[in-house]
Design a protein around this motif. Sequence first.
Motif, PDB file in Angstrom:
ATOM      1  N   UNK A 130       0.851  -1.182   0.000  1.00  9.51           N
ATOM      2  CA  UNK A 130       0.000   0.000   0.000  1.00  9.51           C
ATOM      3  C   UNK A 130       0.891   1.237   0.000  1.00  9.51           C
ATOM      4  N   UNK A 131       0.681   2.104  -0.974  1.00  8.94           N
ATOM      5  CA  UNK A 131       1.464   3.334  -1.071  1.00  8.94           C
ATOM      6  C   UNK A 131       0.529   4.518  -1.253  1.00  8.94           C
ATOM      7  N   UNK A 132       0.780   5.579  -0.503  1.00 11.03           N
ATOM      8  CA  UNK A 132      -0.017   6.787  -0.652  1.00 11.03           C
ATOM      9  C   UNK A 132       0.477   7.610  -1.838  1.00 11.03           C
ATOM     10  N   UNK A 133      -0.435   8.359  -2.433  1.00  8.60           N
ATOM     11  CA  UNK A 133      -0.126   9.253  -3.545  1.00  8.60           C
ATOM     12  C   UNK A 133      -0.754  10.607  -3.223  1.00  8.60           C
ATOM     13  N   UNK A 134       0.051  11.630  -3.080  1.00 12.94           N
ATOM     14  CA  UNK A 134      -0.487  12.948  -2.761  1.00 12.94           C
ATOM     15  C   UNK A 134      -1.157  13.544  -3.995  1.00 12.94           C
ATOM     16  N   UNK A 135      -2.417  13.957  -3.837  1.00 19.97           N
ATOM     17  CA  UNK A 135      -3.192  14.482  -4.957  1.00 19.97           C
ATOM     18  C   UNK A 135      -3.633  15.910  -4.647  1.00 19.97           C
ATOM     19  N   UNK A 136      -4.366  16.510  -5.574  1.00 17.49           N
ATOM     20  CA  UNK A 136      -4.800  17.911  -5.422  1.00 17.49           C
ATOM     21  C   UNK A 136      -6.312  17.969  -5.227  1.00 17.49           C
ATOM     22  N   UNK A 137      -6.711  18.453  -4.068  1.00 20.20           N
ATOM     23  CA  UNK A 137      -8.137  18.545  -3.718  1.00 20.20           C
ATOM     24  C   UNK A 137      -8.332  19.842  -2.944  1.00 20.20           C
ATOM     25  N   UNK A 138      -8.824  20.877  -3.619  1.00 15.06           N
ATOM     26  CA  UNK A 138      -8.845  22.237  -3.082  1.00 15.06           C
ATOM     27  C   UNK A 138      -7.399  22.696  -2.826  1.00 15.06           C
ATOM     28  N   UNK A 139      -7.231  23.979  -2.619  1.00 12.47           N
ATOM     29  CA  UNK A 139      -5.887  24.524  -2.420  1.00 12.47           C
ATOM     30  C   UNK A 139      -5.345  24.249  -1.027  1.00 12.47           C
ATOM     31  N   UNK A 161      -9.867  14.225  -5.929  1.00 14.64           N
ATOM     32  CA  UNK A 161      -8.787  14.946  -6.593  1.00 14.64           C
ATOM     33  C   UNK A 161      -9.257  15.540  -7.909  1.00 14.64           C
ATOM     34  N   UNK A 162      -8.644  16.655  -8.267  1.00 15.74           N
ATOM     35  CA  UNK A 162      -8.788  17.155  -9.626  1.00 15.74           C
ATOM     36  C   UNK A 162      -7.868  16.344 -10.534  1.00 15.74           C
ATOM     37  N   UNK A 163      -7.932  16.597 -11.825  1.00 14.97           N
ATOM     38  CA  UNK A 163      -7.016  15.952 -12.755  1.00 14.97           C
ATOM     39  C   UNK A 163      -5.651  16.630 -12.627  1.00 14.97           C
ATOM     40  N   UNK A 164      -4.679  15.888 -12.120  1.00 15.18           N
ATOM     41  CA  UNK A 164      -3.346  16.432 -11.897  1.00 15.18           C
ATOM     42  C   UNK A 164      -2.312  15.426 -12.393  1.00 15.18           C
ATOM     43  N   UNK A 165      -1.045  15.805 -12.361  1.00 14.56           N
ATOM     44  CA  UNK A 165       0.006  14.930 -12.877  1.00 14.56           C
ATOM     45  C   UNK A 165       0.068  13.599 -12.137  1.00 14.56           C
ATOM     46  N   UNK A 166      -0.218  13.597 -10.825  1.00  7.90           N
ATOM     47  CA  UNK A 166      -0.193  12.348 -10.060  1.00  7.90           C
ATOM     48  C   UNK A 166      -1.273  11.383 -10.551  1.00  7.90           C
ATOM     49  N   UNK A 167      -2.416  11.927 -10.921  1.00  4.72           N
ATOM     50  CA  UNK A 167      -3.481  11.083 -11.469  1.00  4.72           C
ATOM     51  C   UNK A 167      -3.020  10.487 -12.799  1.00  4.72           C
ATOM     52  N   UNK A 168      -2.475  11.311 -13.669  1.00  8.03           N
ATOM     53  CA  UNK A 168      -2.016  10.835 -14.974  1.00  8.03           C
ATOM     54  C   UNK A 168      -0.955   9.754 -14.826  1.00  8.03           C
ATOM     55  N   UNK A 169       0.023  10.008 -13.966  1.00  3.82           N
ATOM     56  CA  UNK A 169       1.138   9.069 -13.795  1.00  3.82           C
ATOM     57  C   UNK A 169       0.669   7.703 -13.300  1.00  3.82           C
ATOM     58  N   UNK A 170      -0.296   7.705 -12.385  1.00  5.30           N
ATOM     59  CA  UNK A 170      -0.718   6.442 -11.765  1.00  5.30           C
ATOM     60  C   UNK A 170      -1.758   5.687 -12.576  1.00  5.30           C
ATOM     61  N   UNK A 171      -2.630   6.402 -13.271  1.00  3.50           N
ATOM     62  CA  UNK A 171      -3.577   5.716 -14.153  1.00  3.50           C
ATOM     63  C   UNK A 171      -2.817   5.016 -15.281  1.00  3.50           C
TER      64      UNK A 171
END
Length: 239
Positions: A130-139, A161-171
């Motif tokens: 299990x690994x956490x991934x920091x995402x963007x959800x409000x400022x 989360x909004x669509x951010x680079x972390x989402x792209x990388x992990x999907x």
Amino acid sequence: MRLKMIGTGSITSKRADSCILIDDCSLIDCGNGIYKQLLKANVNPFLITTVYVTHLHADHFFDLPFLILNRSFVQPDNELTIYGPVGITRALEQLFEIGYQKPMEPYTTDGKVIIEEYDSLSLKDKKYKVESVKVKHFDSTVAYGFNISEKEKRVFISGDSCLCNRILDNVAFCSLAILDCSFATGNKSHMGVDNIKFLLNEYERPTIVTHLSDESEKLLSEIEDDNLLLLDDLAEIEL
């Protein structure tokens, strides 16, 4: 790996709050109404040994006091570990103070509950990594998604989360994506139907949509894509 979608909605939806149960023992988030959902699904809550909290918004952790309280009443043999972002201990203490006018500590002791705070999480047991991934959800909100891996299989859960680079990388590298789709159009706090369409076209990954609103549910139901999985509350999927 067996996934049960305990809830798939946002607070604006008729669906229960977004929550995922993995192999009857690990819970991703535990928002308001989720304890009743577990009972409705005939899930034994005392077999849950781990809860991973994505962020400290009410619809993602407000039912944890009920899980803690009921464990203290039953006093099961196993331990429950709650992993949450920094601040979750104080937040739960405040919920006990407001809701029961009592401190939390006796209940966590009696119920064998351990609370662990994280700003970066990487765990491995006999079955999962299990690994956490920091995402963007409000400022101003600290929010995380998770990668849950079992051998060659990897489930990526975006959390809110909004669509951010972390989402792209992990999907791009997961076996299955479970993604926030709260609105018709994504914004700086949540993804929307437009973002899900983009990700489906770009990566062609099997994708479960969650944190739905009535509007996003309706729009998603009109999309013809075999990789899009619009599941009901309490639906199960085997990976």
